[in-house]
Motif scaffolding. Structure first.
Motif: not given
Lengths: 130, 358
Positions: A22, A56, A58-59, B181-182, B188, B192
């Protein structure tokens, strides 16, 4: 066996850290230092241990799935188990030299695109909210 | 207070993690499991088990945990609108009202709306909540909902801007947006930072808090802190890294100090997911390493820096007179009980409540 581990590492090099993608600076999970263990037995049963850059993250499920998909195709691998290793914390020191250079180059490029000075807000007419 | 410094916890919650309140989708189950794990694993040895956490947390327990078990002086509590994860949004509106009404000397409240429902509903709900709680100080927002996934942007001039304008018109001081913090295996992008820029520039007289700043996108957050006077790094969850991952915390805090300065950082912890006191103790003793100071060109964290981060900045945003606030809490019910018992053990009030309820 080392050849098989080498092929597995090559396959892992095709799995990219999603946040780096990203950020337009794709770095593989190998160069990110996210692979903490590779074990393979004589029957080709493979166990890979991964950590995340943040506790943390989450992916993590996406990372595990992509890892499994890539290494399952490696000739000689019969089964794949991906474990998440929560015991080892990641820091920037775990980046490979190539990964570090790629991220630093992106940062340098960003700084050129959007020149921002530290605490630049202090030079504006407006004070912080008061 | 800690070391004579006024402590304002900018985010504290009384969640409802009960089975009945959890939406029947995998994202909700995952978020509940993640919150439960944070409580259990990031401060090992003091937290409650999963079954005890999977309850409706009373506001009174939150108040007692904050003000009898820690050196927190005041706290902000948010009405949460994670409606697609939890039926009451995770922290119900009535809890915000209860906290602010019962202990106005200790709590400030945020109203909450879900922009994915559209502007008309948002404005109506904002007005309803502010009619009920005109003393509210802020607006809490989440960038996305699930099942189905849907999102919105802070720089949407047709949706977000009229909402911010109404918030400002109704006297709110600050907008807190969950970022970095997704919430589960979701796209995502909404988490951002970039969509904050145009909004904060368009509303210079509102403060904007990037909640969970530093959990991810630290560099982008730094760019926002550096450029805009009205952007703040809210350290909810990030502050717990001080004990969970001290090296990561040091790098994040150093980056925020270098780019934004101590005036742009807000202490918070998300109590009761975390207990405030171990985090405050860490912050009290925290110091940058020589290597970090050299890397960022920073001086050591000073007493004045701590004063700003722990409460001074947030008080400034709210227009709060700290001396008057100290006077209001000096002899209230919490001050009196604490004078008798001393600081109480972590989560002892929550455990006592659960024992009584059993």
């Amino acid at each position: 066996m080392s050849t098989l581990v080498g092929r597995v590492l090559t396959a892992l090099g095709r799995v990219y850290d999603p946040c780096s993608v990203v950020a337009a600076a794709p770095v593989s999970i190998v160069d990110m230092g996210l692979v903490t263990g590779i074990e393979v037995d004589a029957r080709g049963r493979l166990v890979i241990e991964l950590r995340t850059t943040s506790p943390l993250c989450t992916l993590v499920a996406c990372l595990a799935r992509a890892t499994e998909e890539q290494v399952r195709r490696v000739p000689g691998v019969s089964t794949v188990e991906v474990r998440i290793d929560a015991s080892q914390l990641w820091t920037e020191k775990d980046l490979s030299p190539d990964g570090r250079e790629r991220l630093q180059a992106r940062r340098r490029r960003s700084a050129l695109e959007v020149p921002v000075a530290p605490r630049q807000w202090q030079r504006t007419a407006r004070p912080p909210i008061a | 207070m800690i070391d004579g410094l006024f402590v304002f916890d900018a985010v504290a919650h009384a969640y409802n993690l009960s089975d009945a309140n959890t939406q029947p989708n995998r994202y909700a189950a995952g978020l509940r499991a993640a919150l439960t794990s944070l409580h259990r694993d990031w401060q090992p040895g003091i937290g409650l088990g999963a079954l005890e956490q999977h309850t409706d947390w009373p506001v009174e327990v939150l108040a007692r945990t904050l003000f009898l078990e820690s050196d927190v002086d005041m706290a902000a509590t948010h009405t949460l609108r994670l409606d697609s994860y939890f039926k009451d949004g995770l922290c119900a509106r009535r809890k915000t009202v209860e906290a602010v009404r019962r202990w106005p000397q200790r709590f400030v409240g945020y109203v909450g709306v879900d922009p994915t429902l559209g502007l008309d509903i948002c404005l109506r709900e904002l007005d309803e909540q502010l009619d009920e709680l005109p003393e509210a100080v802020g607006l809490k927002l989440y960038p996305a909902q699930v099942d189905p996934f849907r999102t919105w942007r802070m720089d949407d001039e047709r949706l977000a801007f009229p909402l911010f304008a109404r918030a400002r018109e109704r006297g709110l001081k600050t907008v807190a947006v969950h970022k970095a913090s997704p919430l589960g295996p979701v796209p995502l992008n909404p988490y951002r930072i970039e969509d904050v820029d145009i909004a904060v520039d368009a509303f210079p007289d509102l403060a904007f808090e990037i909640v969970h700043a530093g959990v991810a996108f630290t560099e982008e957050t730094c760019q926002a802190l550096a450029r805009y006077p009205n952007v703040y790094a809210n350290l909810e969850v990030t502050s717990a890294l001080a004990s969970r991952s001290p090296g990561v915390f040091e790098q994040v805090l150093a980056a925020f100090m270098a780019w934004g300065g101590p005036q742009k950082i807000l202490f918070s912890d998300g109590c009761m997911v975390f207990h405030s006191q171990p985090i405050l103790e860490r912050l009290r003793n925290f110091a940058f390493s020589e290597q970090t100071m050299e890397h960022y060109g920073l001086g050591q964290l000073t007493h004045d820096d701590r004063a700003l981060i722990l409460g001074g900045n947030y008080a400034r945003i709210l227009g709060l007179d700290v001396d008057a606030a100290k006077a209001r809490i000096a002899t209230d019910e919490f001050a009196q009980e604490r004078a008798e018992t001393g600081i109480q053990p972590p989560f002892s009030n929550w455990r006592a409540m659960l024992r009584e309820a059993a």
